[in-house]
Design a protein around this motif. Structure first.
Motif, short mmCIF file in Angstrom:
data_model
loop_
_atom_site.label_atom_id
_atom_site.label_comp_id
_atom_site.label_asym_id
_atom_site.label_seq_id
_atom_site.Cartn_x
_atom_site.Cartn_y
_atom_site.Cartn_z
N CYS A 153 -3.96 11.97 -2.43
CA CYS A 153 -4.87 11.12 -3.21
C CYS A 153 -4.32 9.70 -3.36
O CYS A 153 -5.08 8.74 -3.45
CB CYS A 153 -5.09 11.70 -4.60
N LEU A 154 -2.99 9.57 -3.40
CA LEU A 154 -2.36 8.27 -3.65
C LEU A 154 -2.22 7.41 -2.40
O LEU A 154 -2.16 6.18 -2.50
CB LEU A 154 -0.97 8.47 -4.27
N MET A 208 7.31 9.34 -3.07
CA MET A 208 6.41 10.17 -2.27
C MET A 208 7.24 11.16 -1.46
O MET A 208 8.26 10.81 -0.88
CB MET A 208 5.57 9.29 -1.34
N GLY A 209 6.81 12.41 -1.46
CA GLY A 209 7.48 13.45 -0.69
C GLY A 209 8.66 14.09 -1.40
O GLY A 209 9.32 14.96 -0.83
N ASP A 210 8.95 13.70 -2.66
CA ASP A 210 10.11 14.28 -3.33
C ASP A 210 9.81 15.62 -4.01
O ASP A 210 10.68 16.23 -4.60
CB ASP A 210 10.72 13.29 -4.34
N GLY A 211 8.55 16.05 -3.93
CA GLY A 211 8.19 17.35 -4.50
C GLY A 211 7.73 17.29 -5.94
O GLY A 211 7.36 18.31 -6.51
N SER A 212 7.74 16.10 -6.57
CA SER A 212 7.30 16.03 -7.95
C SER A 212 5.77 16.18 -8.05
O SER A 212 5.26 16.58 -9.08
CB SER A 212 7.79 14.76 -8.65
N LEU A 213 5.08 15.85 -6.98
CA LEU A 213 3.63 16.10 -6.89
C LEU A 213 3.38 17.00 -5.69
O LEU A 213 4.10 16.94 -4.70
CB LEU A 213 2.86 14.79 -6.68
N THR A 214 2.32 17.79 -5.79
CA THR A 214 1.96 18.63 -4.64
C THR A 214 1.45 17.73 -3.52
O THR A 214 1.00 16.61 -3.78
CB THR A 214 0.87 19.65 -5.00
N PRO A 215 1.49 18.19 -2.28
CA PRO A 215 0.97 17.38 -1.16
C PRO A 215 -0.48 16.91 -1.38
O PRO A 215 -0.82 15.79 -1.02
CB PRO A 215 1.07 18.32 0.04
N ILE A 264 0.86 -1.18 0.00
CA ILE A 264 0.00 0.00 0.00
C ILE A 264 0.89 1.23 0.00
O ILE A 264 1.92 1.27 0.69
CB ILE A 264 -0.93 -0.01 1.24
N ILE A 265 0.51 2.24 -0.77
CA ILE A 265 1.30 3.47 -0.85
C ILE A 265 1.27 4.20 0.50
O ILE A 265 0.21 4.43 1.06
CB ILE A 265 0.76 4.40 -1.96
N ASP A 266 2.48 4.53 0.99
CA ASP A 266 2.59 5.36 2.19
C ASP A 266 3.57 6.50 1.89
O ASP A 266 4.01 6.67 0.75
CB ASP A 266 3.02 4.52 3.41
N GLN A 267 3.92 7.28 2.91
CA GLN A 267 4.77 8.46 2.71
C GLN A 267 6.17 8.14 2.19
O GLN A 267 6.85 9.02 1.70
CB GLN A 267 4.92 9.26 4.02
N ASN A 268 6.61 6.88 2.31
CA ASN A 268 7.97 6.52 1.89
C ASN A 268 8.01 5.70 0.60
O ASN A 268 9.07 5.24 0.20
CB ASN A 268 8.66 5.73 3.00
N SER A 269 6.88 5.52 -0.04
CA SER A 269 6.81 4.64 -1.21
C SER A 269 7.42 5.27 -2.46
O SER A 269 7.39 6.48 -2.65
CB SER A 269 5.34 4.31 -1.53
N GLN A 270 7.98 4.36 -3.29
CA GLN A 270 8.32 4.71 -4.66
C GLN A 270 7.20 4.12 -5.50
O GLN A 270 6.89 2.94 -5.36
CB GLN A 270 9.66 4.11 -5.05
N VAL A 271 6.60 4.95 -6.34
CA VAL A 271 5.40 4.54 -7.06
C VAL A 271 5.60 4.66 -8.56
O VAL A 271 6.17 5.64 -9.04
CB VAL A 271 4.19 5.42 -6.63
N ALA A 280 -9.21 24.03 -7.60
CA ALA A 280 -8.03 24.78 -8.05
C ALA A 280 -7.03 25.04 -6.93
O ALA A 280 -5.84 24.81 -7.09
CB ALA A 280 -8.46 26.09 -8.69
N GLN A 281 -7.54 25.47 -5.76
CA GLN A 281 -6.61 25.80 -4.67
C GLN A 281 -5.90 24.56 -4.12
O GLN A 281 -4.84 24.67 -3.52
CB GLN A 281 -7.31 26.58 -3.55
N ASP A 282 -6.45 23.37 -4.35
CA ASP A 282 -5.81 22.13 -3.89
C ASP A 282 -4.95 21.50 -4.98
O ASP A 282 -4.22 20.54 -4.71
CB ASP A 282 -6.88 21.12 -3.45
N ALA A 283 -5.07 21.98 -6.21
CA ALA A 283 -4.31 21.40 -7.32
C ALA A 283 -3.08 22.27 -7.60
O ALA A 283 -2.01 22.05 -7.04
CB ALA A 283 -5.20 21.27 -8.55
N PHE A 284 -3.22 23.27 -8.46
CA PHE A 284 -2.08 24.11 -8.85
C PHE A 284 -2.19 25.52 -8.29
O PHE A 284 -1.42 26.40 -8.67
CB PHE A 284 -1.95 24.14 -10.37
N GLY A 285 -3.14 25.72 -7.38
CA GLY A 285 -3.28 27.02 -6.75
C GLY A 285 -4.03 28.02 -7.61
O GLY A 285 -4.42 27.73 -8.74
N MET A 286 -4.23 29.16 -7.03
CA MET A 286 -4.92 30.25 -7.73
C MET A 286 -3.87 31.14 -8.39
O MET A 286 -2.74 31.25 -7.90
CB MET A 286 -5.78 31.06 -6.75
#
Length: 146
Positions: A53-54, A41-48, A6-13, A69-75
């Motif tokens: 979601c993962l 996970m947590g490397d910054g390639s995706l927003t928190p 299961i994906i957690d904060q330390n996973s490579q996906v 919008a504010q949860d995806a790429f911001g305003m």
């Protein structure tokens, strides 16, 4: 029988994803070239919010998430709109509305800007993310987890 990973904060996906606007138009997809994305996970390639979601998904899971919008790429941030003199653009990169140009920052990194308007000698360049202000649908298929 082994417990499913299961994906957690330390996973490579390894995953396929489709990013769409809420009207169904495609914004980005790994399926275009059939090359899944790999991320830590947590490397910054995706927003928190995208990473959230993962969390908890397993190999083979297919899920779709709608992010405001504010949860995806911001305003859009008005401070990211800059006005430049047209003389800063050359023959190899002429200023054209809608064009995305990489601008070199003082520290040497590049930042893409979208030309929004040309008015005489003034060129309006928007450095906001192209999807800022847009609600998006994030569809994923989990291929592998390490």
């Amino acid at each position: 029988m082994s417990k499913p990973q299961i994906i957690d904060q330390n996973s490579q996906v390894v995953l396929h994803f489709d990013l769409k606007l809420t009207d169904g138009s495609a914004a980005d997809s790994t399926r275009v070239n059939n090359k899944p994305a790999k991320l830590v996970m947590g490397d910054g390639s995706l927003t928190p919010n995208f990473e959230q979601c993962l969390l908890g998904l397993s190999v083979g899971d297919k899920k779709e998430f709608k992010l405001a919008a504010q949860d995806a790429f911001g305003m859009p941030n008005p401070d990211n709109i800059h006005y430049m003199d047209i003389s800063r653009f050359g023959q190899d990169t002429p200023a054209q509305v809608g064009m995305i140009i990489a601008f070199t920052q003082p520290d040497g990194t590049e930042m893409p800007g979208i030309i929004r308007e040309i008015n005489g000698h003034s060129v309006t360049v928007d450095f906001n993310h192209p999807l800022a202000g847009q609600d998006v649908v994030f569809a994923v298929e989990i291929i592998d987890i390490h």
